[in-house]
Write an enzyme that holds these catalytic residues in place. Structure first.
Site: not given
Length: 76
Positions: A14-15
């Protein structure tokens, strides 16, 4: 169902999986399906929230035996 585009985002955290999927979805026509493979443990929840916020539809979200997540998203 055969996806219109497939992304293998294994190894990304992430992201990045969301950002790469967002970029791919932007190139697709409405109603087309993007298939995503991801290893980030937060991917299912992240993609659920992403779809809720963007109006895209999370069609499937499953865990494969090798620990990867398989997700299908229909472009709004």
């Amino acid at each position: 169902m055969q996806p219109d585009l497939a992304l293998d985002l294994s190894g990304l955290n992430c992201p990045l999986p969301i950002l790469r999927a967002k970029k791919a979805l932007a190139t697709m026509e409405s109603g087309k399906v993007l298939s995503v493979l991801a290893t980030d443990p937060g991917a299912p929840k992240d993609f659920e929230a992403f779809c809720r916020q963007t109006g895209n539809v999370l069609l499937t979200s499953t865990v494969q035996e090798d620990g990867r997540f398989s997700l299908s998203i229909r472009r709004k």
